[in-house]
Motif scaffolding. Structure first.
Motif, short mmCIF file in Angstrom:
data_model
loop_
_atom_site.label_atom_id
_atom_site.label_comp_id
_atom_site.label_asym_id
_atom_site.label_seq_id
_atom_site.Cartn_x
_atom_site.Cartn_y
_atom_site.Cartn_z
N ARG A 90 -13.04 -4.26 18.55
CA ARG A 90 -13.07 -3.02 19.31
C ARG A 90 -13.04 -1.83 18.35
O ARG A 90 -12.38 -1.86 17.32
CB ARG A 90 -11.88 -2.96 20.26
N GLY A 91 -13.72 -0.74 18.73
CA GLY A 91 -13.73 0.46 17.91
C GLY A 91 -14.80 0.40 16.83
O GLY A 91 -15.63 -0.52 16.77
N ARG A 92 -14.77 1.40 15.97
CA ARG A 92 -15.76 1.49 14.90
C ARG A 92 -15.50 0.42 13.85
O ARG A 92 -14.36 0.03 13.62
CB ARG A 92 -15.71 2.87 14.25
N PRO A 93 -16.57 -0.05 13.17
CA PRO A 93 -16.37 -0.99 12.06
C PRO A 93 -15.43 -0.40 11.01
O PRO A 93 -15.48 0.80 10.71
CB PRO A 93 -17.78 -1.18 11.51
N ALA A 94 -14.58 -1.22 10.46
CA ALA A 94 -13.61 -0.77 9.46
C ALA A 94 -13.63 -1.74 8.30
O ALA A 94 -13.98 -2.92 8.44
CB ALA A 94 -12.21 -0.70 10.07
N THR A 95 -13.25 -1.25 7.12
CA THR A 95 -13.25 -2.07 5.92
C THR A 95 -12.31 -3.26 6.06
O THR A 95 -11.20 -3.14 6.59
CB THR A 95 -12.82 -1.23 4.70
N LEU A 96 -12.77 -4.40 5.60
CA LEU A 96 -11.95 -5.61 5.61
C LEU A 96 -11.22 -5.74 4.27
O LEU A 96 -11.77 -5.42 3.21
CB LEU A 96 -12.82 -6.85 5.84
N TYR A 97 -10.00 -6.24 4.34
CA TYR A 97 -9.16 -6.38 3.14
C TYR A 97 -8.59 -7.79 3.05
O TYR A 97 -8.49 -8.53 4.04
CB TYR A 97 -8.00 -5.39 3.19
N ARG A 98 -8.18 -8.12 1.84
CA ARG A 98 -7.36 -9.30 1.56
C ARG A 98 -6.12 -8.85 0.79
O ARG A 98 -6.12 -7.78 0.18
CB ARG A 98 -8.13 -10.34 0.73
N ARG A 99 -5.09 -9.66 0.80
CA ARG A 99 -3.91 -9.35 0.00
C ARG A 99 -4.28 -9.49 -1.48
O ARG A 99 -4.95 -10.43 -1.88
CB ARG A 99 -2.76 -10.29 0.35
N ARG A 100 -3.81 -8.55 -2.28
CA ARG A 100 -4.09 -8.60 -3.71
C ARG A 100 -3.22 -9.66 -4.36
O ARG A 100 -2.00 -9.69 -4.17
CB ARG A 100 -3.81 -7.24 -4.36
N GLN A 101 -3.83 -10.53 -5.13
CA GLN A 101 -3.07 -11.55 -5.85
C GLN A 101 -2.33 -10.91 -7.01
O GLN A 101 -2.80 -9.97 -7.63
CB GLN A 101 -4.01 -12.65 -6.35
N ALA A 115 -6.48 -13.69 6.67
CA ALA A 115 -7.43 -12.80 5.99
C ALA A 115 -8.86 -13.27 6.26
O ALA A 115 -9.09 -14.46 6.51
CB ALA A 115 -7.15 -12.77 4.50
N PRO A 116 -9.83 -12.31 6.23
CA PRO A 116 -9.65 -10.89 5.97
C PRO A 116 -9.22 -10.15 7.24
O PRO A 116 -9.35 -10.67 8.35
CB PRO A 116 -11.03 -10.43 5.51
N PHE A 117 -8.75 -8.91 7.05
CA PHE A 117 -8.26 -8.11 8.17
C PHE A 117 -8.46 -6.63 7.88
O PHE A 117 -8.70 -6.23 6.74
CB PHE A 117 -6.77 -8.39 8.39
N THR A 118 -8.40 -5.84 8.93
CA THR A 118 -8.50 -4.39 8.78
C THR A 118 -7.10 -3.80 8.65
O THR A 118 -6.09 -4.45 8.97
CB THR A 118 -9.19 -3.76 9.99
N LEU A 119 -7.03 -2.57 8.21
CA LEU A 119 -5.74 -1.88 8.12
C LEU A 119 -5.11 -1.72 9.49
O LEU A 119 -3.88 -1.76 9.64
CB LEU A 119 -5.91 -0.52 7.44
N HIS A 120 -5.95 -1.53 10.51
CA HIS A 120 -5.43 -1.41 11.86
C HIS A 120 -4.76 -2.71 12.29
O HIS A 120 -3.65 -2.69 12.85
CB HIS A 120 -6.57 -1.06 12.83
#
Length: 241
Positions: A221-232, A173-178
């Motif tokens: 690569r590609g358009r900027p995308a929201t970064l996520y973390r796993r929900r605790q 983490a963090p990571f995008t949905l893609h």
């Protein structure tokens, strides 16, 4: 006259081994590939999973850690728990003697296998190993069981209960949905519908926030995308300052 009891020493005893199917996803954030660790053996000669016999008065857990340290050359993080697949007990599985295997699967991020002894072999969509013509003993069966085990945790189609985002922690983490979807696809061995995947994953994720605004990826690569973390577990806040 009291019935005679047989001494436990009069019963034949099999040898017990611990064999490990060590799984990882290489290049998890860019071009993920599910791989499994295979080693060369001298006696008998061939390719096999890392393993070792349970020594006198040792436990299965102790033997597992010993195999990882002595045969693989790594130390297991305390947060990682090897998963017992099952006992492989075919009397003919080892030509040398009567040997049973307490086979385990271990999922590790790629970085944890830096310097590990062996080859990280790609897992094909059908669950077999690329370029391997047949492992020693019944290790091909152990590989199949380990791949089926990890895929069951990553595949959400046809299931009524939710699947956690990257439950074995292959992707840092963090990571995008893609990036997350590509890791799930690498593990499962098949493509997933983007919108369905994103919808099913959202409950287990929280966006990375800075100053009340979601943080987007950069340098990818590609358009900027929201970064996520796993929900605790038990945490509903979406703020990550």
């Amino acid at each position: 006259m009291a019935p005679r009891t047989r001494s436990l020493d009069s019963y034949p005893r099999p040898g017990i081994t611990v064999d490990l199917a060590i799984l990882t996803v290489t290049d998890a954030d860019t071009d993920p590939v599910l791989r499994l660790l295979v080693q060369d053996r001298d006696s008998p000669a061939g390719r096999a999973l890392p393993g070792g016999f349970v020594r006198e008065r040792a436990t299965i857990a102790e033997t597992t850690l010993d195999v990882l340290s002595r045969k693989v050359g790594i130390t297991l993080d305390v947060s990682v728990t090897p998963r017992l697949l099952r006992l492989f007990d075919d009397p003919d599985r080892d030509d040398r003697s009567w040997v049973m295997s307490a086979a385990h699967a271990v999922s590790l991020p790629e970085a944890a296998l830096a310097g590990a002894k062996g080859d990280l072999v790609p897992v094909l969509p059908d669950g077999s190993l690329e370029g391997e013509s047949g492992l020693l003993f019944d290790h091909d069966e152990i590989v199949s069981a380990a791949v089926a085990d990890v895929r069951e945790r990553y595949e959400f189609r046809g299931r009524s209960e939710g699947v956690a985002p990257d439950p074995d922690g292959f992707l840092g983490a963090p990571f995008t949905l893609h990036q997350l979807r590509k890791v799930h696809e690498a593990v499962v061995g098949d493509e997933m519908h983007k919108d369905n995947f994103n919808r099913r994953m959202k409950d287990g994720l929280r966006p990375v926030m800075r100053g009340g605004t979601p943080v987007a990826s950069s340098g990818l690569r590609g358009r900027p995308a929201t970064l996520y973390r796993r929900r605790q577990a038990g945490r509903r806040s979406a703020t990550d300052e």
